[in-house]
Design an enzyme around this catalytic site. Structure first.
Site, PDB file in Angstrom:
ATOM      1  N   ASP A  87      27.683 -26.323 -92.162  1.00 53.16           N
ATOM      2  CA  ASP A  87      26.252 -26.497 -91.870  1.00 53.16           C
ATOM      3  C   ASP A  87      25.642 -25.166 -91.467  1.00 53.16           C
ATOM      4  OD1 ASP A  87      27.649 -26.550 -89.345  1.00 53.16           O
ATOM      5  OD2 ASP A  87      25.916 -27.514 -88.396  1.00 53.16           O
ATOM      6  N   GLU A 152      28.294 -28.093 -86.471  1.00 52.19           N
ATOM      7  CA  GLU A 152      28.484 -27.045 -85.465  1.00 52.19           C
ATOM      8  C   GLU A 152      27.147 -26.592 -84.893  1.00 52.19           C
ATOM      9  OE1 GLU A 152      29.159 -23.250 -83.456  1.00 52.19           O
ATOM     10  OE2 GLU A 152      27.781 -23.636 -85.111  1.00 52.19           O
ATOM     11  N   THR A 314     -11.088 -23.953 -73.860  1.00 49.87           N
ATOM     12  CA  THR A 314     -10.986 -24.031 -72.409  1.00 49.87           C
ATOM     13  C   THR A 314     -10.564 -25.426 -71.976  1.00 49.87           C
ATOM     14  OG1 THR A 314     -13.380 -24.298 -72.508  1.00 49.87           O
ATOM     15  CG2 THR A 314     -12.565 -22.151 -71.835  1.00 49.87           C
ATOM     16  N   ARG A 327      24.062 -19.467 -70.872  1.00 54.26           N
ATOM     17  CA  ARG A 327      25.387 -19.088 -71.378  1.00 54.26           C
ATOM     18  C   ARG A 327      26.313 -18.983 -70.184  1.00 54.26           C
ATOM     19  NH1 ARG A 327      25.724 -19.428 -77.117  1.00 54.26           N
ATOM     20  NH2 ARG A 327      23.548 -19.253 -77.728  1.00 54.26           N
TER      21      ARG A 327
HETATM   22  N1  BES Z   1      28.860 -18.500 -85.166  1.00 53.58           N
HETATM   23  C1  BES Z   1      28.066 -18.873 -84.025  1.00 53.58           C
HETATM   24  C2  BES Z   1      28.678 -18.421 -82.707  1.00 53.58           C
HETATM   25  C3  BES Z   1      28.686 -16.940 -82.453  1.00 53.58           C
HETATM   26  C4  BES Z   1      27.561 -16.169 -82.702  1.00 53.58           C
HETATM   27  C5  BES Z   1      29.789 -16.355 -81.907  1.00 53.58           C
HETATM   28  C6  BES Z   1      27.579 -14.804 -82.449  1.00 53.58           C
HETATM   29  C7  BES Z   1      29.806 -14.999 -81.652  1.00 53.58           C
HETATM   30  C8  BES Z   1      28.697 -14.222 -81.933  1.00 53.58           C
HETATM   31  C9  BES Z   1      27.883 -20.378 -84.026  1.00 53.58           C
HETATM   32  O1  BES Z   1      27.578 -20.888 -85.295  1.00 53.58           O
HETATM   33  C10 BES Z   1      26.709 -20.723 -83.139  1.00 53.58           C
HETATM   34  O2  BES Z   1      25.621 -20.416 -83.502  1.00 53.58           O
HETATM   35  N2  BES Z   1      26.972 -21.364 -82.010  1.00 53.58           N
HETATM   36  C11 BES Z   1      25.948 -21.889 -81.153  1.00 53.58           C
HETATM   37  C12 BES Z   1      26.571 -22.992 -80.360  1.00 53.58           C
HETATM   38  C13 BES Z   1      25.662 -24.117 -80.006  1.00 53.58           C
HETATM   39  C14 BES Z   1      24.938 -24.703 -81.180  1.00 53.58           C
HETATM   40  C15 BES Z   1      26.421 -25.178 -79.266  1.00 53.58           C
HETATM   41  C16 BES Z   1      25.429 -20.797 -80.237  1.00 53.58           C
HETATM   42  O3  BES Z   1      26.176 -19.891 -79.842  1.00 53.58           O
HETATM   43  O4  BES Z   1      24.243 -20.855 -79.923  1.00 53.58           O
HETATM   44 MN    MN Z   2      28.861 -20.178 -86.721  1.00 52.38          MN
HETATM   45 MN    MN Z   3      25.417 -20.472 -85.701  1.00 52.18          MN
END
Ligand code: BES
Ligand code: MN
Ligand code: MN
Length: 458
Positions: A87, A152, A314, A327
């Site tokens: 996805d 994901e 307004t 995070r």
């Molecule tokens: N591939 C990313 C995670 C990522 C991005 C790891 C940059 C290291 C560096 C993954 O597809 C992603 O976007 N994860 C989300 C997780 C969330 C949807 C739970 C994120 O990190 O925002």
């Molecule tokens: Mn990813």
């Molecule tokens: Mn991603």
């Protein structure tokens, strides 16, 4: 290995064409209008696994399907679980794309399309390296098990249950994921830590309709102003998050990590210049890399209220909405902190408003031993393919399944990112460097015998 190299060389153009076919499928998991594209992407993934010589199937879930692929299971070989996601993020804003997001285009050494680096291109490197082994040797040095999901980018709602229900079939010695980034254009990396995440949406409602700000402004609570006050209270002037207990369980950076990261070739000025900003701002006392990789944060991801169209209007708006995420780092507890965030917001609600909080997806942070035998095996494979030894890094993004693999399956993950931070993941003009597609595939092909030797059972 010569036969493998030759096969990869001779089939490189076909691999790229197949990647472009994959990228033409608009598999946006967040958007129900793309449900049939999700099915198509799952089937495409399965067909790729079959072409690589594996048994493969599309497994329905309550959400988008999971795709599984397996080689013959030889008891004397280690088993490697390879995860990826088919996805992609929504492509908007569309008018910022130089070429349409689902019409892959080759320019200056990159393929441009939504999902190019996150994660179709990176994922395909492992499928293609398996194909190279089975077509040249009729066999693999390790048992492989592919687990590829379609949720994901929307929080992997159905994956944990799937892992628990199938933990015996999924038993493995190590997991491999390529869904992270290299440290720089010619500096590959192995990622030994990722941040976790909590997220929610907060909705403030005031008057039952937008009001004339002359007739009513001053007497009623303005939801937009109230929301701004709330969001401003999340940090102090030193960039420290003010949610009570937020830092209690944070594992401090070791002096060794700080020293190692300070030696990485990182230029803050270039980093900010690339982003079009003159400087950054964050938790006092930490470098940009430390802030992104090892310190927890709180960010506003979206903010909507009142008149956003052209010209003035307004009013006192009736509602204000913010999307917030934090995070997290080891050893913070996502569910406890989501509660603490909710309490923090509720305690500051001004009179005359109601507050609704909708929790979104979450995920635990992870941190691995950078010196395990599997890590060393991966280092050797990457150095051989890239001609440069990888650096060991942590990253700020989140891949929630990594913690689930450890908790449910008891397996640690090698995070071998072939992407670049400048690949525009989640942004317009996402791309994947063609040379990274090729050397990522080679590194993957070299990894299997390295893992057999490092984890060998025979
Ligand atoms: N591939 C990313 C995670 C990522 C991005 C790891 C940059 C290291 C560096 C993954 O597809 C992603 O976007 N994860 C989300 C997780 C969330 C949807 C739970 C994120 O990190 O925002
Ligand atoms: Mn990813
Ligand atoms: Mn991603």
């Amino acid at each position: 290995m010569e036969r493998i190299d030759k096969f990869l060389e001779e089939n490189a153009d076909r691999f790229l064409e197949e990647l472009m076919d994959y990228l033409r499928i608009a598999s946006v998991s967040a958007d129900s209008r793309h449900r049939s594209d999700m099915q198509r992407a799952a089937k495409f993934t399965r067909d790729q696994l079959v072409q690589a010589g594996l048994d493969a199937e599309v497994v329905p879930t309550d959400g988008h399907p999971i795709v599984l692929g397996r080689s013959r299971r030889e008891p004397d070989r280690p088993t490697v679980l390879i995860y990826g996601h088919y996805d992609v993020q929504p492509p908007e804003p569309l008018d910022e794309w130089q070429t349409p997001p689902f019409e892959p285009s080759l320019r200056d050494g990159y393929v441009y399309a939504r999902g190019a680096t996150d994660d179709k291109g990176q994922l395909l490197t492992h499928i293609k390296s398996v194909e190279a082994w089975t077509r040249t040797h009729g066999d693999l040095p390790v048992n492989v098990l592919f687990l590829i999901e379609g949720e994901e980018e929307v929080g992997s709602d159905n994956l944990e249950r799937f892992l628990s229900d199938h933990c015996e079939e999924l038993a493995s010695d190590v997991a491999v994921i390529s869904d992270t980034m290299q440290f720089g254009p010619d500096q590959p990396a192995i990622t030994y830590g990722l941040r976790g995440i909590i997220a929610c949406e907060v909705r403030l409602t005031g008057p039952n309709r937008d009001l004339h700000s002359g007739s009513f402004g001053g007497a009623v609570t303005n939801p937009a102003t109230a929301l701004a006050r709330l969001l401003a209270a999340l940090h102090d002037d030193q960039g420290r998050v003010q949610i009570p207990g937020f830092y209690d369980d944070v594992r401090p950076l070791t002096e060794q990590e700080r020293a190692e990261w300070a030696r990485l070739p990182f230029d803050p000025a270039a980093f900010f210049a690339d982003l079009g900003v003159t400087d950054g701002w964050g938790e006092a006392g930490y470098s940009p890399l430390e802030r992104c990789w090892a310190r927890p944060t709180c960010d506003v991801n979206g903010l909507v209220s009142g008149h956003t169209g052209e010209g003035p209007k307004t009013i006192v708006p009736s509602t204000a909405v913010a999307k917030i995420s934090c995070r997290l780092v080891p050893d913070q507890n996502p569910s406890a902190l989501l509660k603490a965030l909710e309490q923090f917001l509720r305690a500051r609600l001004l009179p005359g408003l109601t507050m609704e909080i909708v929790p979104h997806h979450g995920g635990q942070p992870v941190l691995f031993d950078p010196n395990s035998p599997a890590m060393h095996a991966a280092r050797r494979a990457i150095e051989r393919a890239f001609g440069v030894a990888p650096v060991m890094i942590r990253e700020g993004g989140s891949i929630p399944v990594v913690a689930s693999f450890r908790e449910i399956l008891g397996v640690d993950t090698l995070l071998l990112g072939w992407g670049q931070n400048t690949d525009n993941l989640h942004s317009p003009n996402e791309r994947f460097r063609l040379i990274d597609f090729r050397r990522g595939t080679r590194a993957s092909a070299y990894l299997w015998p390295e893992l057999r030797d490092a984890l060998g059972k025979g």
